[in-house]
Design an enzyme around this catalytic site. Structure first.
Site, mmCIF file in Angstrom:
data_model
loop_
_atom_site.group_PDB
_atom_site.id
_atom_site.type_symbol
_atom_site.label_atom_id
_atom_site.label_comp_id
_atom_site.label_asym_id
_atom_site.label_seq_id
_atom_site.Cartn_x
_atom_site.Cartn_y
_atom_site.Cartn_z
ATOM 1 N N LYS A 118 0.937 -1.113 -0.168
ATOM 2 C CA LYS A 118 -0.118 0.081 -0.001
ATOM 3 C C LYS A 118 0.838 1.207 0.160
ATOM 4 C CE LYS A 118 -2.404 -3.256 -0.152
ATOM 5 N NZ LYS A 118 -3.048 -3.550 -1.485
ATOM 6 N N GLU A 202 -3.617 6.873 8.822
ATOM 7 C CA GLU A 202 -4.260 8.018 7.957
ATOM 8 C C GLU A 202 -5.324 8.554 8.885
ATOM 9 O OE1 GLU A 202 -5.956 5.538 4.751
ATOM 10 O OE2 GLU A 202 -4.101 5.880 3.360
ATOM 11 N N HIS A 237 -15.686 -6.542 5.618
ATOM 12 C CA HIS A 237 -14.983 -6.386 4.511
ATOM 13 C C HIS A 237 -15.317 -7.414 3.495
ATOM 14 C CE1 HIS A 237 -12.757 -3.528 6.449
ATOM 15 N NE2 HIS A 237 -12.525 -4.341 7.378
ATOM 16 N N ARG A 294 -6.515 -7.780 -9.997
ATOM 17 C CA ARG A 294 -6.975 -9.106 -10.670
ATOM 18 C C ARG A 294 -8.475 -8.725 -11.083
ATOM 19 N NH1 ARG A 294 -8.282 -8.621 -5.018
ATOM 20 N NH2 ARG A 294 -10.401 -8.112 -4.485
HETATM 21 C C1 MV4 Z 1 -10.211 3.467 5.638
HETATM 22 C C2 MV4 Z 1 -11.395 3.818 5.999
HETATM 23 C C3 MV4 Z 1 -11.443 4.952 6.596
HETATM 24 N N1 MV4 Z 1 -10.767 5.747 6.561
HETATM 25 N N2 MV4 Z 1 -9.206 4.217 5.384
HETATM 26 C C4 MV4 Z 1 -11.273 -1.269 4.491
HETATM 27 C C5 MV4 Z 1 -10.621 -1.728 2.932
HETATM 28 C C6 MV4 Z 1 -9.484 -1.371 2.732
HETATM 29 N N3 MV4 Z 1 -9.420 -1.327 1.548
HETATM 30 C C7 MV4 Z 1 -9.544 0.134 3.290
HETATM 31 N N4 MV4 Z 1 -10.643 0.195 4.176
HETATM 32 C C8 MV4 Z 1 -10.873 1.266 4.862
HETATM 33 N N5 MV4 Z 1 -9.998 2.233 4.851
HETATM 34 C C9 MV4 Z 1 -9.395 5.538 6.108
HETATM 35 N N6 MV4 Z 1 -8.442 6.315 5.989
HETATM 36 C C10 MV4 Z 1 -12.603 2.614 6.255
HETATM 37 C C11 MV4 Z 1 -12.193 1.470 5.397
HETATM 38 C C12 MV4 Z 1 -13.134 0.607 5.620
HETATM 39 C C13 MV4 Z 1 -13.859 0.263 4.577
HETATM 40 C C14 MV4 Z 1 -13.777 0.382 3.297
HETATM 41 C C15 MV4 Z 1 -14.460 0.004 2.213
HETATM 42 C C16 MV4 Z 1 -15.460 -0.591 2.447
HETATM 43 C C17 MV4 Z 1 -15.810 -1.199 3.623
HETATM 44 C C18 MV4 Z 1 -15.125 -0.725 4.640
HETATM 45 C C19 MV4 Z 1 -15.513 -1.085 5.861
HETATM 46 C C20 MV4 Z 1 -14.888 -0.718 7.105
HETATM 47 C C21 MV4 Z 1 -13.794 0.088 7.015
#
Ligand code: MV4
Length: 498
Positions: A118, A202, A237, A294
Site C-alpha cells: 500500500k 491515515e 470487509h 485481478r
Molecule cells: C479506510 C477507512 C476509513 N478511513 N481508510 C477497508 C478496506 C481497505 N481497502 C480500506 N478500508 C478502509 N479504509 C481510511 N483512511 C475505512 C475503510 C473501511 C471500509 C472501506 C471500504 C468498504 C468497507 C469498509 C469497512 C470498514 C472500513
C-alpha cells in the site's frame, strides 16, 4: 502478438466456469485443475481437459503454482487465467509463469508487487495528482514521532499495515491515550500476518462509501476506465451487494474519478483488467485507497452496463491486441445489481452453513443472470469460500434492477443449507438502500438477526413495499431527507444527491 489456443484456469467454482465459457466462445481450448474435494465440480466437467492437482486444502492444490505450471507444460497450455483469490495476486507466481514461457492473463509481476504494497502504491501515484487520505507516506516505526503525526492529523486515525489490504491489518485509534498500545498491536499483528511490520497512519473517514473504478490497459499503452461499481454494502470487509452505476456519482465526479483511476493504472504501467478503489466521504470528496490487480468477483455489473465481456478483453490484451475502443466510445447503459449468495446463516451470525444442496433452482427471465458453480444434489465443500452464486439483475434504471432482484430472490429455490438470500431481500427493501442513502456502515446500523424473523411475505407484497418506498421518496424527497437527518444514526448521503 501471440495467439492463445489453450487456457488453463487456475481456479474453481463460479469464476472458473465464467472464464471457460468465454474461452470456449473464442474457440480456445480449456484446462481445469481441481482438488480432491472438487472431483465432481462443474468446472471440471465443463473443461476440455481436467487434472487433479492435490488435496482438498487450497495449500495442497489451488495454491500449488509449481504443480499447475507443470500441468501447463505437459498439456501445451499457452496461457493461465488465475481468476480471483488463490494465485491471482501472487507476483512470484506471475513471474514463474512468465519464466516458463506461458502467458499470465493479468498484469506484470512488477505491477502486482507494487500494488501489493500500500505504501509503494501511494508513492508510485504521488506524481499524478491523485487525492489521498491525509496521512503518512512512509512506514512509521517511531512511536513518539507517530503520536505527533496522529495528533496533527487529528483523531480518530487509522493505522494500516502496508502489506495489508481489503481491510486486513487495520486499527482505528480514537484518542492519543491509547495510541501507543494500539500502534504496538498493529505492528506485531502486521509482522505475524504478513511478515512485514510496516504500518502507516491515515485520517479515519468515519462513514465512507466504497466506490471502485474498473480499468483496462493494453500492451500498447492504451488505458480506459469502465465506470464505477458501488460496493458499500459490506459485512466485515466481505461485499454483499454491488451495483453499477453508483446512485451518488454525478457525471462530473464520475469523469474525475475515472481520470484518476486511469492515472493510477498509468503509474504502474498496468496491463489487463484492474480495479482502483476509492473512499468517498459525505461531501463527495474521494480518496485513492488501493488497486486490485485481478478480475474482481463483482465484474458482472460492469459487464451488464457496458456490454463488454471483461474476460474476453483480458484474453485479447494477453494476446497483445490493442483495445478495440477508446474512452469516448464507452457509455453506461441501464443499471445492474449483484447479490452474493453465501452458504451462511444470516440468522445465526453468518456462520458458514455447509452441506448438501437438496433443492437448487435458479431464477430465470429477462434481466437475470446467475453466475454459479453448483447443481442440485451437490455438497458445498468446507475448504473454500462459502459463496455459492452471484445473482445479477439488469434493468433500464435502478428501480427496475431492484424490482428484478426482489423477484429473482423469491424465485430462487435453495434448501438443505441456509443462505444469505433472505438477508439480501431485507437490504434491497430497506428505505436507506432504495433511496441510495447508505454507506459502509449500512449493516452495522440497520441489521440485527431479528429483522429476518417476520418471515418472508408473499413475493408480490415484497416488491410492492419496495416500490411504494421508491414512489414515496420520489414524491417527497425533502421530507425523506430531513427525516433521515433528524435521526442521529443515519447518514447524510441523500442531501448531496443531484
Ligand atoms: C479506510 C477507512 C476509513 N478511513 N481508510 C477497508 C478496506 C481497505 N481497502 C480500506 N478500508 C478502509 N479504509 C481510511 N483512511 C475505512 C475503510 C473501511 C471500509 C472501506 C471500504 C468498504 C468497507 C469498509 C469497512 C470498514 C472500513
Amino acid at each position: 502478438m501471440r495467439k492463445i489456443n489453450k487456457i488453463l484456469v487456475a481456479n474453481r467454482g463460479e469464476i472458473a466456469l465464467r472464464v471457460m465459457r468465454t474461452a470456449k466462445e473464442m474457440g480456445i481450448k480449456t484446462v481445469a485443475v481441481y482438488s480432491e474435494a472438487d472431483r465432481n465440480a462443474l468446472h471440471v466437467r465443463f473443461a476440455d481437459e481436467a487434472v487433479c492437482v492435490g488435496g482438498p486444502k487450497s495449500s495442497e492444490s489451488y495454491l500449488r503454482g509449481d504443480v499447475i505450471i507443470d500441468v501447463c507444460k505437459k498439456l501445451q497450455v499457452d496461457a493461465i487465467h488465475p481468476g480471483y483469490g488463490f494465485l491471482s495476486e501472487n507476483a512470484g507466481f506471475a513471474k514463474a509463469v512468465e519464466n516458463a514461457g506461458i502467458i499470465f492473463i493479468g498484469p506484470s509481476p512488477e505491477a502486482i508487487e507494487l500494488m501489493g504494497s500500500k505504501l509503494a502504491a501511494k508513492a508510485a501515484v504521488a506524481n499524478y495528482n491523485i487525492p489521498m487520505v491525509p496521512g503518512t507516506e512512509y512506514a512509521i516505526t517511531d512511536v513518539e514521532e507517530a503520536k505527533i503525526i496522529a495528533q496533527n492529523i487529528g483523531f480518530p486515525i487509522l493505522i494500516k499495515a502496508s502489506a495489508g489490504g481489503g481491510g486486513k491489518g487495520m486499527r482505528v485509534v480514537e484518542s492519543v491515550e491509547v495510541f501507543e498500545e494500539q500502534m504496538q498491536l498493529a505492528v506485531s499483528e502486521a509482522t505475524s500476518a504478513f511478515g512485514d511490520g510496516s504500518v502507516f497512519i491515515e485520517k479515519y473517514i468515519g462513514s465512507p462509501r466504497h466506490i471502485e473504478i474498473q480499468v483496462l490497459g493494453d500492451t500498447h499503452g492504451n488505458i480506459v476506465h469502465l465506470f464505477e461499481r458501488e460496493c458499500s454494502i459490506q459485512r466485515r470487509h466481505q461485499k454483499v451487494i454491488e451495483e453499477a452505476p453508483s446512485a451518488v456519482l454525478t457525471p462530473g465526479l464520475r469523469e474525475e474519478m475515472g481520470r484518476c483511476a486511469v492515472n493510477v493504472a498509468k503509474a504502474c504501467d498496468y496491463v489487463g483488467a484492474g480495479t482502483v478503489e476509492f473512499l468517498v466521504d459525505e461531501n463527495l470528496n474521494f480518496y485513492f485507497l488501493e488497486m486490485n490487480t485481478r478480475l474482481q468477483v463483482e465484474h458482472p455489473v460492469t459487464e451488464q452496463i457496458t456490454g463488454l465481456d471483461l474476460v474476453r478483453e483480458q484474453i485479447l490484451i494477453a494476446e497483445g491486441k490493442a483495445l478495440s475502443f477508446r474512452q469516448e466510445d464507452l457509455q453506461i447503459n441501464g443499471h445492474a445489481l449483484e447479490l452474493r449468495v453465501y452458504a451462511e446463516d444470516p440468522a445465526n451470525n453468518f456462520l458458514p452453513d455447509i452441506g448438501k444442496l437438496e433443492t437448487y433452482k435458479r431464477p430465470q427471465g429477462l434481466g437475470v443472470r446467475v453466475d454459479d458453480g453448483f447443481e442440485q444434489g451437490m455438497d458445498i465443500p468446507i475448504y473454500y469460500d462459502p459463496m455459492i452464486a452471484k445473482l445479477v439483475t439488469f434493468g433500464k434504471d435502478r428501480e427496475e434492477a431492484i424490482g428484478k432482484m426482489l423477484r429473482a430472490i423469491d424465485e430462487y429455490q435453495i434448501t438443505g443449507i441456509a443462505t444469505t438470500l433472505p438477508f439480501g431481500k431485507y437490504v434491497l427493501q430497506h428505505e436507506a438502500f432504495v433511496s441510495g442513502n447508505f454507506d459502509t456502515k449500512f449493516i452495522e446500523r440497520y441489521f440485527t438477526p431479528e429483522v429476518l424473523q417476520p418471515q418472508a411475505t408473499e413475493g408480490e407484497e415484497t416488491i410492492a413495499v419496495a416500490l411504494a418506498a421508491l414512489l414515496m421518496q420520489k414524491q417527497k424527497p425533502a421530507v425523506a431527507s430531513e427525516s433521515a437527518q433528524a435521526t442521529s444514526n443515519v447518514s447524510n448521503w441523500r442531501k448531496n444527491r443531484t
